[in-house]
Structures are given as C-alpha cells and as structure tokens.
Design a protein around this motif. Sequence first.
Motif, short mmCIF file in Angstrom:
data_model
loop_
_atom_site.label_atom_id
_atom_site.label_comp_id
_atom_site.label_asym_id
_atom_site.label_seq_id
_atom_site.Cartn_x
_atom_site.Cartn_y
_atom_site.Cartn_z
N ASP A 57 41.60 40.89 36.13
CA ASP A 57 42.67 41.86 35.93
C ASP A 57 43.72 41.68 37.02
O ASP A 57 44.75 41.07 36.80
CB ASP A 57 42.10 43.28 35.91
CG ASP A 57 43.14 44.31 35.49
OD1 ASP A 57 44.28 43.91 35.18
OD2 ASP A 57 42.84 45.52 35.49
N CYS A 58 43.42 42.18 38.23
CA CYS A 58 44.46 42.18 39.28
C CYS A 58 44.77 40.78 39.82
O CYS A 58 45.88 40.49 40.20
CB CYS A 58 44.04 43.08 40.43
SG CYS A 58 42.66 42.42 41.41
N ARG A 59 43.76 39.95 39.90
CA ARG A 59 43.86 38.60 40.50
C ARG A 59 44.32 38.66 41.96
O ARG A 59 44.99 37.75 42.44
CB ARG A 59 44.76 37.68 39.69
CG ARG A 59 44.21 37.41 38.29
CD ARG A 59 44.80 36.19 37.65
NE ARG A 59 44.14 35.94 36.37
CZ ARG A 59 44.07 34.74 35.80
NH1 ARG A 59 44.61 33.71 36.40
NH2 ARG A 59 43.47 34.57 34.65
N GLU A 60 44.03 39.76 42.64
CA GLU A 60 44.35 39.84 44.07
C GLU A 60 43.29 40.61 44.86
O GLU A 60 43.57 41.24 45.86
CB GLU A 60 45.75 40.43 44.29
CG GLU A 60 46.00 41.75 43.60
CD GLU A 60 47.44 42.23 43.77
OE1 GLU A 60 47.73 43.35 43.35
OE2 GLU A 60 48.25 41.48 44.33
N GLY A 61 42.05 40.54 44.39
CA GLY A 61 40.94 41.07 45.18
C GLY A 61 40.80 42.57 45.18
O GLY A 61 40.16 43.13 46.07
N ILE A 62 41.37 43.25 44.19
CA ILE A 62 41.35 44.71 44.20
C ILE A 62 40.47 45.31 43.11
O ILE A 62 39.73 46.25 43.35
CB ILE A 62 42.79 45.27 44.04
CG1 ILE A 62 43.64 44.86 45.23
CG2 ILE A 62 42.78 46.79 43.91
CD1 ILE A 62 45.12 45.13 45.06
N CYS A 63 40.53 44.75 41.90
CA CYS A 63 39.90 45.44 40.77
C CYS A 63 38.39 45.18 40.66
O CYS A 63 37.66 45.97 40.08
CB CYS A 63 40.58 45.05 39.46
SG CYS A 63 40.24 43.37 38.93
N GLY A 64 37.93 44.06 41.19
CA GLY A 64 36.49 43.76 41.17
C GLY A 64 35.95 43.23 39.86
O GLY A 64 34.74 43.16 39.67
N THR A 65 36.83 42.83 38.94
CA THR A 65 36.31 42.40 37.64
C THR A 65 35.93 40.91 37.58
O THR A 65 35.17 40.52 36.71
CB THR A 65 37.34 42.65 36.51
OG1 THR A 65 38.54 41.96 36.81
CG2 THR A 65 37.61 44.12 36.33
N CYS A 66 36.47 40.09 38.48
CA CYS A 66 36.29 38.63 38.34
C CYS A 66 34.90 38.19 38.81
O CYS A 66 34.75 37.47 39.79
CB CYS A 66 37.38 37.88 39.10
SG CYS A 66 37.50 38.34 40.83
N SER A 67 33.91 38.61 38.07
CA SER A 67 32.51 38.39 38.47
C SER A 67 32.03 37.00 38.06
O SER A 67 31.58 36.82 36.95
CB SER A 67 31.66 39.47 37.82
OG SER A 67 32.01 39.60 36.44
N ALA A 83 36.42 35.96 43.49
CA ALA A 83 36.64 34.68 42.81
C ALA A 83 38.12 34.43 42.56
O ALA A 83 38.58 33.29 42.61
CB ALA A 83 35.87 34.65 41.50
N CYS A 84 38.90 35.50 42.32
CA CYS A 84 40.33 35.30 42.06
C CYS A 84 41.09 34.90 43.31
O CYS A 84 42.21 34.39 43.23
CB CYS A 84 40.94 36.57 41.45
SG CYS A 84 40.82 38.03 42.50
N GLN A 85 40.50 35.13 44.49
CA GLN A 85 41.16 34.75 45.74
C GLN A 85 40.72 33.37 46.23
O GLN A 85 41.19 32.87 47.25
CB GLN A 85 40.85 35.78 46.83
CG GLN A 85 41.42 37.16 46.53
CD GLN A 85 40.93 38.21 47.51
OE1 GLN A 85 39.73 38.46 47.61
NE2 GLN A 85 41.83 38.78 48.26
S1 FES Z 1 40.67 39.83 39.29
FE1 FES Z 1 40.70 41.74 40.39
S2 FES Z 1 39.39 41.35 42.09
FE2 FES Z 1 39.51 39.43 41.09
#
Ligand code: FES
Length: 248
Positions: A57-67, A83-85
Amino acid sequence: MNLTLKIWRQKNSNDKGSIVDYPVTDISPDMSFLEMLDVLNQELIEKGEEPVAFDHDCREGICGTCSLYINGRAHGPSTRITACQLHMRSFKDGDTIYIEPWRAKAFPVIKDLIVDRTSFDRIQQAGGFISVNTSGNTQDANAIPIEKENADKAFDAATCIGCGACVASCKNSSAMLFVSAKVSQFALLPQGQVEATDRVLNMVKQMDEEGFGNCTNTGACEVECPKGISLENIARMNREYLAASFKG
Ligand code: FES
Ligand code: SF4
C-alpha cells in the motif's frame, strides 16, 4: 542485474501451492524490491499469464502490508526495514531469490504471497482502544503530565505497524511482540488506565483464540521487527496480565 526468482504460487487458500521459477533481466540496483516484482508482473501480464499477487500500500514502511519472506527472512536480508524499503542493491547480479508468504496458522494464505492478517484486527478490536469523552469538554492530551521516559516508551511501542514479521519469524508463530506493543502503548499512559485490566485480558484471550503459538523467549521477533519493537514490551505485558488476573 539478472536474477532468478523462486516465488510461492498458490491459487487460493485450498490450493497446495508450489515454488515457481521466474528469470528477470535488466533490474536496476536502485529499484525497490516491490518495483522489481512490478517489472516481473508487467512481463507476465504481457505474456497473458497471471501476475504474482502480493500485498502493498504505502511503499514507505508505514502500512505494514508488504509481508514477504525473502531468502528465509521476514522483509529480506536488511534489518529495521520493511520489504518495500528494501532495494535491489542488497542483491548481486546472478542471485537466486526465494520469495514466500508469511507462514503461520493464524495467517492463512489467500493467494500467492498474500496472507489473511485479520486475526491482528480482531486482537485490536478486543481491547486496543481508550475511552475518551468527546462531548466538547475533553481535556487536551498535552495538558496531562507524563514522565518523559514513559512517553518515549509508549511512543516506541506505538510505532508497531502490525506487519506480522514477528509472527513469521517466530518458531512458535507467537504474536506476543505485536500484542505487547499494543498493550504497552496504552499501559504506559494515564489515558490508558481506564480499560487497562480488561484490555490485557481480552487481547491475550483473543490472541490465544486466533491460534498463535506461545512465547519461548527466543527473541527472533525483536531481531526481525522492522520497527525495533523491544522484548521489554512482552515482559511489561506479562506483568500487566498477572496483575489483571488477580484483579479479576
Ligand atoms: S507497503 Fe506499506 S510498509 Fe511496505
Ligand atoms: S511488533 Fe514489529 S514485527 Fe511485529 S507486527 Fe509490530 S512492527 Fe511488525
């Protein structure tokens, strides 16, 4: 960079699933890991194949979805990032990269790399809130004096993004680090005292009902947590739980 990706493909929660090989070429070291997956998916779409399903979702380490479990580690080889970072410069040309979903009974696979983490939502709903009178005479939170040390610890606990890496890294699939962060962020503050007893009892009860394992203090959760949530929170939750059990 040219890479071989070995990705877990699973059509749905009933499918057995398997690892499938995908070569990717001309990957820039400056791409993020998810951008590299975007490149693969674009190629798959152009070939008329099913793209790899992954959460983001956020792709900046905030939402926690990129599991993503990358080469056997939650969020990949670097520490304190999601993982997005993660960037492709963390890998070498010619590398083989294994990409799998979180593995835990309480996080069933929905499709490919996407797992169902609504168990975390239900734990939050069981007690992760405070009651505040919003009738118009609410006291400004900043007007309540809080010791700096407690304010800092509460803030640190509140940085948990609910990603589930702690569960995925734990040999027992324990959710204690997540739940203890959610309990601690309120237990350390005066605003959190009203529901303190019910909160810890209800959240731990829900955690057990969801099928997470027990904590045996191995500490893998703390090592792999992208936000550096401390094991100190688990000790605090255990104290809170014991005190609440006596109160009833
Ligand atoms: S996409 Fe939101 S924390 Fe990785
Ligand atoms: S404690 Fe850390 S690893 Fe666990 S859900 Fe929160 S941020 Fe993710």
